[in-house]
Design an enzyme around this catalytic site. Structure first.
Site, short mmCIF file in Angstrom:
data_model
loop_
_atom_site.label_atom_id
_atom_site.label_comp_id
_atom_site.label_asym_id
_atom_site.label_seq_id
_atom_site.Cartn_x
_atom_site.Cartn_y
_atom_site.Cartn_z
N SER A 163 0.81 -1.23 0.19
CA SER A 163 -0.07 -0.06 -0.07
C SER A 163 0.76 1.21 -0.05
O SER A 163 2.09 1.25 0.37
CB SER A 163 -0.90 -0.01 1.20
N1 SAH Z 1 -0.88 -4.95 3.94
C1 SAH Z 1 -0.46 -5.30 2.85
C2 SAH Z 1 -1.04 -4.81 1.66
C3 SAH Z 1 -1.14 -6.09 1.02
S1 SAH Z 1 -2.24 -5.87 -0.47
C4 SAH Z 1 1.17 -4.62 2.96
O1 SAH Z 1 1.57 -3.75 3.57
O2 SAH Z 1 1.89 -4.87 1.94
C5 SAH Z 1 -3.59 -7.13 0.08
C6 SAH Z 1 -3.30 -8.51 0.38
O3 SAH Z 1 -4.35 -9.02 0.78
C7 SAH Z 1 -2.61 -9.62 -0.90
O4 SAH Z 1 -1.46 -9.90 -0.46
C8 SAH Z 1 -3.85 -10.36 -1.01
O5 SAH Z 1 -3.42 -11.79 -1.34
C9 SAH Z 1 -4.49 -10.47 0.46
N2 SAH Z 1 -5.78 -11.17 0.48
C10 SAH Z 1 -6.84 -11.03 -0.11
N3 SAH Z 1 -7.94 -11.37 0.13
C11 SAH Z 1 -7.22 -12.28 1.42
C12 SAH Z 1 -7.98 -13.20 2.13
N4 SAH Z 1 -9.50 -13.44 1.99
N5 SAH Z 1 -7.18 -13.63 3.26
C13 SAH Z 1 -6.18 -12.96 3.73
N6 SAH Z 1 -5.46 -12.38 2.55
C14 SAH Z 1 -6.08 -11.82 1.54
#
Ligand code: SAH
Length: 209
Positions: free
Chosen positions: A58
């Site tokens: 993000s």
């Molecule tokens: N917090 C992260 C942002 C990641 S982007 C950072 O600081 O880098 C969002 C993430 O959510 C992705 O890696 C995606 O695979 C995950 N995601 C999406 N749906 C999900 C679910 N149902 N359970 C766990 N992770 C999920």
């Protein structure tokens, strides 16, 4: 701090990140170690960046904003993050909460990030592979939950896994538009407040190996 880091902090302050604890956590967290090495020189731009597997780390402003909104004076014991991704948000949260639990649904991303956080010696972060829609019953109830992928409804199970006065911050998808929402649980139900317009990857059901 590098010049790029100083510039980023100035930008965040201009955008309304006033809390000193948040600024300190952003300063303390080396974002260049959470992105692919070819993107290292862009790590302190105020932009989301690709982390592979069609996912992104993000934007620093959003990480700071979500952290600021979830911060309270008390009730800072246990936080659950849904969507570990690069691990950057979890690392920022580990500055304020006693214990950070984080769940990722993509296996290779989970493997990579849990190893990275271990190598970086973040002792109060625990990573899990699984579907965030199920939460993490084993360690519930949580003081706070942060969802970093966008669901199209408020996941009921996660509300159940919150403490009686717990809070959730999440980007809710409402007919294609995402709103960052702060939800506070209380005796009479849920208190909701819209914080910002945002754009996150969708929260998907099930896991991916
Ligand atoms: N917090 C992260 C942002 C990641 S982007 C950072 O600081 O880098 C969002 C993430 O959510 C992705 O890696 C995606 O695979 C995950 N995601 C999406 N749906 C999900 C679910 N149902 N359970 C766990 N992770 C999920």
């Amino acid at each position: 701090m590098s010049e790029a880091q100083i510039k980023l902090i100035e930008t965040l302050k201009k955008q309304g990140i006033a809390n000193k604890k948040i600024i300190a956590a952003i300063v303390n967290t080396p974002r260049h170690l959470f992105v692919e090495s070819v993107l290292k020189n862009r790590a302190y731009e105020n932009k989301p960046l690709p982390i592979g597997y069609n996912q992104t780390i993000s934007q620093p402003y959003i990480v700071a904003k979500m952290s600021q909104v979830i911060l309270e004076e008390e009730n800072m014991d246990r936080v659950l993050e849904i969507g570990t991704g690069s691990g950057y948000q979890a690392a920022v949260l580990s500055n304020f909460f006693k214990k950070v639990y984080t769940i990722e649904r993509i296996k290779p991303l989970y493997n990579k990030t849990s190893q990275l956080l271990k190598n970086m010696n973040y002792k109060n972060i625990e990573c899990f592979f699984g579907d965030g829609f199920e939460g993490l019953n084993l360690y519930a109830p949580f003081d706070a939950i942060m969802i970093t992928a966008s669901p199209s409804s408020i996941p009921e199970i996660l509300i159940k896994q919150l403490k009686p006065s717990g809070r959730i911050i999440m980007p809710l998808n409402d007919k294609g538009k995402q709103k960052l929402l702060r939800i506070k649980k209380n005796k009479s139900g849920l208190l909701k407040k819209i914080i910002d317009d945002v754009f996150f990857v969708p929260m998907l059901e099930g896991t991916q190996s």
